[in-house]
Scaffold this motif. Structure first.
Motif, PDB file in Angstrom:
ATOM      1  N   PRO A  94     -27.694  27.751  -8.940  1.00 49.13           N
ATOM      2  CA  PRO A  94     -27.390  27.189 -10.182  1.00 49.13           C
ATOM      3  C   PRO A  94     -27.606  25.826 -10.234  1.00 49.13           C
ATOM      4  N   PHE A  95     -28.969  25.329 -10.247  1.00 47.54           N
ATOM      5  CA  PHE A  95     -29.122  23.909 -10.319  1.00 47.54           C
ATOM      6  C   PHE A  95     -30.440  23.948 -11.463  1.00 47.54           C
ATOM      7  N   THR A  96     -30.842  22.531 -11.801  1.00 49.27           N
ATOM      8  CA  THR A  96     -32.025  22.221 -12.508  1.00 49.27           C
ATOM      9  C   THR A  96     -32.842  21.336 -12.108  1.00 49.27           C
ATOM     10  N   HIS A  97     -32.507  20.697 -10.905  1.00 51.98           N
ATOM     11  CA  HIS A  97     -33.227  19.910 -10.267  1.00 51.98           C
ATOM     12  C   HIS A  97     -33.014  19.740  -8.664  1.00 51.98           C
ATOM     13  N   HIS A  98     -33.991  19.595  -7.881  1.00 50.29           N
ATOM     14  CA  HIS A  98     -33.771  19.810  -6.467  1.00 50.29           C
ATOM     15  C   HIS A  98     -33.008  18.596  -5.999  1.00 50.29           C
ATOM     16  N   ASP A  99     -32.737  17.423  -6.663  1.00 49.19           N
ATOM     17  CA  ASP A  99     -32.012  16.287  -6.264  1.00 49.19           C
ATOM     18  C   ASP A  99     -30.383  16.830  -6.072  1.00 49.19           C
ATOM     19  N   GLN A 100     -30.135  17.910  -6.859  1.00 45.64           N
ATOM     20  CA  GLN A 100     -28.810  18.260  -6.841  1.00 45.64           C
ATOM     21  C   GLN A 100     -28.210  18.922  -5.662  1.00 45.64           C
ATOM     22  N   PHE A 101     -29.277  19.350  -4.842  1.00 48.77           N
ATOM     23  CA  PHE A 101     -28.990  19.876  -3.454  1.00 48.77           C
ATOM     24  C   PHE A 101     -29.988  19.404  -2.226  1.00 48.77           C
ATOM     25  N   ILE A 102     -30.803  18.605  -2.293  1.00 48.60           N
ATOM     26  CA  ILE A 102     -31.652  18.336  -1.334  1.00 48.60           C
ATOM     27  C   ILE A 102     -31.009  16.946  -0.471  1.00 48.60           C
ATOM     28  N   GLU A 103     -30.837  17.253   0.902  1.00 50.77           N
ATOM     29  CA  GLU A 103     -30.376  16.217   1.728  1.00 50.77           C
ATOM     30  C   GLU A 103     -31.001  16.278   3.020  1.00 50.77           C
ATOM     31  N   ARG A 104     -31.621  14.863   3.346  1.00 51.32           N
ATOM     32  CA  ARG A 104     -32.293  14.996   4.578  1.00 51.32           C
ATOM     33  C   ARG A 104     -31.506  14.261   5.423  1.00 51.32           C
ATOM     34  N   SER A 105     -31.527  15.123   6.828  1.00 56.28           N
ATOM     35  CA  SER A 105     -30.618  14.394   7.791  1.00 56.28           C
ATOM     36  C   SER A 105     -31.231  13.558   8.833  1.00 56.28           C
ATOM     37  N   GLU A 106     -30.612  12.534   9.445  1.00 55.80           N
ATOM     38  CA  GLU A 106     -31.507  12.022  10.419  1.00 55.80           C
ATOM     39  C   GLU A 106     -31.389  12.404  11.789  1.00 55.80           C
ATOM     40  N   LYS A 107     -32.317  12.200  12.631  1.00 53.53           N
ATOM     41  CA  LYS A 107     -32.629  12.957  13.949  1.00 53.53           C
ATOM     42  C   LYS A 107     -31.765  12.226  15.077  1.00 53.53           C
ATOM     43  N   PRO A 108     -30.804  12.847  15.646  1.00 51.81           N
ATOM     44  CA  PRO A 108     -30.020  11.917  16.414  1.00 51.81           C
ATOM     45  C   PRO A 108     -30.828  11.846  17.869  1.00 51.81           C
ATOM     46  N   GLN A 109     -30.428  10.589  18.440  1.00 56.28           N
ATOM     47  CA  GLN A 109     -30.917  10.604  19.703  1.00 56.28           C
ATOM     48  C   GLN A 109     -30.500  11.287  21.050  1.00 56.28           C
ATOM     49  N   VAL A 110     -30.976  12.308  21.238  1.00 52.05           N
ATOM     50  CA  VAL A 110     -30.253  12.961  22.131  1.00 52.05           C
ATOM     51  C   VAL A 110     -31.236  13.377  23.305  1.00 52.05           C
ATOM     52  N   LYS A 111     -30.640  13.678  24.680  1.00 47.84           N
ATOM     53  CA  LYS A 111     -31.622  13.911  25.857  1.00 47.84           C
ATOM     54  C   LYS A 111     -31.861  15.349  25.830  1.00 47.84           C
ATOM     55  N   GLU A 112     -33.209  15.796  26.235  1.00 45.41           N
ATOM     56  CA  GLU A 112     -33.606  17.311  26.316  1.00 45.41           C
ATOM     57  C   GLU A 112     -34.019  17.375  27.782  1.00 45.41           C
ATOM     58  N   ARG A 113     -33.431  18.720  27.935  1.00 44.87           N
ATOM     59  CA  ARG A 113     -33.784  19.074  29.485  1.00 44.87           C
ATOM     60  C   ARG A 113     -33.741  20.600  29.590  1.00 44.87           C
ATOM     61  N   PHE A 114     -34.635  21.037  30.375  1.00 47.99           N
ATOM     62  CA  PHE A 114     -34.877  22.482  30.620  1.00 47.99           C
ATOM     63  C   PHE A 114     -34.134  22.844  31.844  1.00 47.99           C
TER      64      PHE A 114
END
Length: 477
Positions: free
Chosen positions: A247-267
């Motif tokens: 139910p939108f007419t433009h993508h600005d009504q629902f688009i939101e870009r999130s920031e990448k958190p600074q996490v540590k990755e380990r297997f």
């Protein structure tokens, strides 16, 4: 300055555009892009396959989700006959042949809009098919630099993937699939970035398996058959319009870009013996045989991650698992259904109760959440979404009290060999990660073993590495 050289070439009769000699100054080992091209399907599409492919309520809520990124690290063949130039050429040709079967991966999204009533219809347009992107890169590192004994993931691995800032809605202009082949001193990494609206883990590894199958056959131009053809016919709730709109007419009504958190990755590696012991312990504590290996390992992660976060005893804690709806629908969808029919289920309790009870109690919570996610529940959710369509904001999907478990140790990642033998390791990119995100992989040795990629804030990771319950479970490896 980049020296951009663009030319048109033929790869398996498929037009490609190259950018060559993409280099920049380095002060440390840096991934250098050598070339780029776009690979189209080997054969022209039939009229039937040129029709729009519409998205379902399973996919449309995730327009803000980042691309999914998974890849395999191989040891470079130790023989004088191996040529990286010939290998790359075979990869391009076999990819072109594979895209004949998986043609939506070479296409782009399109949108049809109207204002009264508001309607925003997004679909895959196979007639707009610029191709999948193919990148060749190099880096002055070895396999052992990537697969570190401690399990830590070097940040350079993120550069083994393309489209590191893309969200699914960007598929209107960006490729829906980008393959980056990064050549190491003694290894080769094949990383795929795929639009998550188009493919979940089941579909991505289905594609990778078919590509490896065609590559191994060496009969790229005549390979008209694969062992598991994908199914693109969309699942539609009975009585619903197969063309789903927002139910939108433009993508600005629902688009939101999130920031990448600074996490540590380990297997962390869980041997088949460790997994068996955890499963047996969880079932014995609950006097049942219903708890699976994945549920037992997930329960351990939930308990240990919650403990190291030092949450208030009366606060809520959640274990959220991504599940496929294919087998939960009635009639069920085939595993060859190519799409993103995923959902999440939740085990929920208080921190105090989770810590007061044992592994089995937590595992049973997870088991019940999964078991209760049946055809009726799935279809009720779809009906409610039709009444109130929503596009999720990604920042709301991750929360400090959630342990989020995705992917699956059941995916046949190590069956994709591309003539290089079994991969040394599987890794992922920077996308869709946050504190508490756990990604499950099969262990390389098979037999029910698992690898878990854990993403935590650095202070929580430090505590997890010394958590008594967690370390005790891993000691049986």
């Amino acid at each position: 300055m980049f020296n951009n050289l663009r030319r048109t070439c033929e790869v398996a009769h498929s037009p490609c555009i190259w950018s060559a000699n993409l280099k920049s100054p380095m002060t440390s080992p840096t991934v250098r892009r050598v070339s780029e091209c776009f690979i189209k399907p080997l054969h022209d599409l039939s009229q039937e396959t040129k029709q729009p492919i519409y998205f379902t309520p399973f996919e449309l809520p995730f327009l803000n989700l980042n691309y999914s990124q998974k890849g395999l690290l191989f040891a470079k063949p130790n023989n004088q006959d191996f040529s990286i130039t010939a290998f790359l050429d075979d990869l391009r040709r076999s990819l072109s042949a594979t895209l004949t079967h998986f043609f939506p991966l070479a296409a782009r999204f399109a949108t049809r809009k109207q204002e009264n009533p508001p309607s925003y219809v997004i679909y895959i347009d196979p007639q707009n098919s610029p191709g999948a992107k193919f990148v060749h890169a190099t880096v002055d590192l070895t396999v052992s630099d990537i697969v570190i004994k401690s399990g830590d993931v070097p940040s350079v691995v993120h550069s083994f993937f393309d489209l590191n800032d893309a969200i699914c809605h960007d598929g209107h202009t960006l490729p829906l699939l980008s393959i980056q082949v990064t050549e190491l001193t003694d290894g080769i990494f094949i990383g795929g970035s795929v639009n998550h609206l188009l493919a979940d883990g089941t579909s991505f590894w289905h594609f990778m398996s078919a590509w490896s199958e065609i590559f191994t056959s060496k009969d790229h131009e005549n390979h008209h058959f694969i062992s598991r053809p994908p199914i693109f016919k969309r699942w539609v709730l009975e009585g619903s319009d197969p063309i789903t709109s927002l139910p939108f007419t433009h993508h600005d009504q629902f688009i939101e870009r999130s920031e990448k958190p600074q996490v540590k990755e380990r297997f962390f590696h869980f041997s088949s013996a460790t997994v068996s012991k955890l499963k047996a312990k969880a079932n014995n504590e609950c006097n049942t045989q219903r708890i699976s290996s994945l549920q037992a390992v997930s329960a351990l992660l939930w308990r240990c991650v919650t403990r190291v976060r030092h949450q208030a005893p009366n606060s809520e804690t959640v274990c959220k698992l991504v599940v496929s709806n294919r087998g939960r629908l009635n009639p069920p969808l085939s595993d060859d259904y190519f799409g993103n029919p995923i959902d999440t289920v939740r085990g929920t309790t208080t921190v105090e109760d989770l810590m007061a009870h044992g592994l089995g109690w937590a595992a049973l919570k997870i088991h019940e959440a999964i078991a209760n996610h049946n055809d009726e529940v799935v279809k009720k959710w779809v009906e409610s979404w039709y009444r109130n369509p929503v596009v999720y904001k990604m920042n709301g999907l991750f929360h400090p009290n959630i342990t989020h478990i995705g992917s699956s140790p059941r995916f046949d990642m190590y069956g994709c060999e591309f003539g290089l033998g079994k991969a040394v390791a599987a890794r992922s990119g920077i996308m869709n990660k946050a504190d508490g995100k756990m990604t499950m992989y099969p262990g390389r040795e098979g037999g029910g073993s698992m690898d878990v990629e854990v993403c935590l804030l650095p202070e929580f990771m430090m505590d997890l590495e010394s958590d008594e319950e967690f370390i005790s479970a891993l000691k049986s490896n």
